[in-house]
Design a protein around this motif. Structure first.
Motif, PDB file in Angstrom:
ATOM      1  N   TYR A 218     -25.766 -11.402 -58.856  1.00  0.00           N
ATOM      2  CA  TYR A 218     -25.417 -10.616 -57.677  1.00  0.00           C
ATOM      3  C   TYR A 218     -26.256  -9.348 -57.517  1.00  0.00           C
ATOM      4  CZ  TYR A 218     -21.498 -13.812 -57.685  1.00  0.00           C
ATOM      5  OH  TYR A 218     -20.730 -14.946 -57.688  1.00  0.00           O
TER       6      TYR A 218
ATOM      7  N   ARG B 273     -20.611 -16.305 -63.058  1.00  0.00           N
ATOM      8  CA  ARG B 273     -21.312 -15.025 -63.063  1.00  0.00           C
ATOM      9  C   ARG B 273     -22.046 -14.800 -64.373  1.00  0.00           C
ATOM     10  NH1 ARG B 273     -18.853  -8.950 -61.939  1.00  0.00           N
ATOM     11  NH2 ARG B 273     -20.865  -7.883 -61.942  1.00  0.00           N
TER      12      ARG B 273
ATOM     13  N   ARG C 169     -20.845  -9.379 -55.054  1.00  0.00           N
ATOM     14  CA  ARG C 169     -19.969 -10.385 -55.649  1.00  0.00           C
ATOM     15  C   ARG C 169     -18.676 -10.522 -54.854  1.00  0.00           C
ATOM     16  NH1 ARG C 169     -15.901  -8.957 -59.097  1.00  0.00           N
ATOM     17  NH2 ARG C 169     -14.858 -10.675 -60.202  1.00  0.00           N
TER      18      ARG C 169
ATOM     19  N   GLU D  80     -17.111 -15.994 -66.208  1.00  0.00           N
ATOM     20  CA  GLU D  80     -18.141 -15.046 -66.628  1.00  0.00           C
ATOM     21  C   GLU D  80     -18.814 -15.570 -67.879  1.00  0.00           C
ATOM     22  OE1 GLU D  80     -17.081 -10.996 -66.931  1.00  0.00           O
ATOM     23  OE2 GLU D  80     -16.374 -10.838 -64.866  1.00  0.00           O
TER      24      GLU D  80
END
Length: 271
Positions: A153, A180, A194, A210
């Motif tokens: 991002y 992510r 994001r 994540e």
């Protein structure tokens, strides 16, 4: 009607990409533009090459219809180009307002063919107005339950790219798994990018994952794809930035040999 470009060099990997696309868009009205770059503009044997190319394209479409069946939703256009490989295909894609380009991934035994490695990545770099879907050679067509999108991002995800992700999710009846990369965490700009993206895909999205980087980004993503049974991986191509790490410096070789799912690459569009 969707305009889908499938470059072919008549190898198994390029046919597999065409077959996959025909199955993927089975229920969508689509024009498949099957392009073979048969020679250069100044080739003295250009006419002979064009004739051979036209015959090969006829045989290719006949084989496809035999394998997937007649589909009234699909129209096939066969194009023989005399041009530079990547520039000719990219120019054709832009001129004909192609919605998607589908290319086959390479196999070890097919390195003599043109649509692999650096040449395929050159197409990704030059086709800047539409997504590119890279299809692994030995993949069997099957339902994609999870479409993973990964980003750090650094840049905002353009609205058109969010819509493209939703389109593929709805096409395949799959859930989007935001993945992510743990960089820029706490960075205000990245957090804003994001949040905007997650809001845009909220109605098709699963829980965000994540990924801590322990063994390099490529290995981390490959492990995630395998562990979570991801059916398609999606990223945005940012020239000279984040995504370059995945297509340059030899890393593309690792992805080509290890990534076993289709790879959807979105262009770097303005938000």
């Amino acid at each position: 009607m969707l305009q889908i470009l499938v470059p072919t060099d008549f190898s198994n990997n390029s046919y597999n990409a065409l077959f996959y696309a025909a199955k993927l868009f089975k229920n969508k009205k689509s024009t498949f533009r099957i392009v073979n770059v048969c020679s250069t503009k100044n080739d003295p044997k250009k006419e002979e090459a064009q004739l051979e190319s036209a015959q090969g394209l006829d045989a290719l479409v006949h084989r496809l219809i035999r394998d997937v069946g007649e589909n009234l939703n699909h129209d096939y256009k066969k194009i023989s180009l005399c041009s530079d490989l990547s520039e000719g295909i990219a120019d054709y894609a832009k001129t004909n307002k192609v919605d998607l380009t589908v290319i086959g991934n390479k196999a070890q035994e097919e390195v003599k063919h043109i649509l692999f490695g650096n040449n395929a990545m050159q197409l990704v770099r030059e086709i800047t107005h539409c997504p590119v879907l890279i299809v692994p050679l030995e993949i069997d067509f099957k339902k994609v339950d999870k479409l993973a999108f990964t980003s750090n991002y650094t840049y905002p995800i353009a609205e058109e790219n969010s819509k493209a992700i939703i389109f593929f999710s709805e096409l395949m009846d799959s859930v989007v798994v935001p993945m992510r990369i743990q960089e820029n965490k706490g960075n205000d700009t990245a957090e804003k990018n994001r949040t905007q993206f997650l809001n845009a895909i909220a109605h098709k999205s699963g829980k965000e994952v994540e990924l801590p980087i322990f063994d390099g980004k490529v290995n981390t993503i490959l492990e995630f794809v395998d562990l979570w049974k991801i059916g398609m991986l999606c990223m945005v191509y940012y020239p000279h930035h984040f995504f370059l790490e995945f297509i340059g410096n030899g890393i593309i070789k690792e992805l080509n040999t290890k990534l076993k799912v289709p790879f959807l690459i979105l262009p770097n569009r303005q938000s």
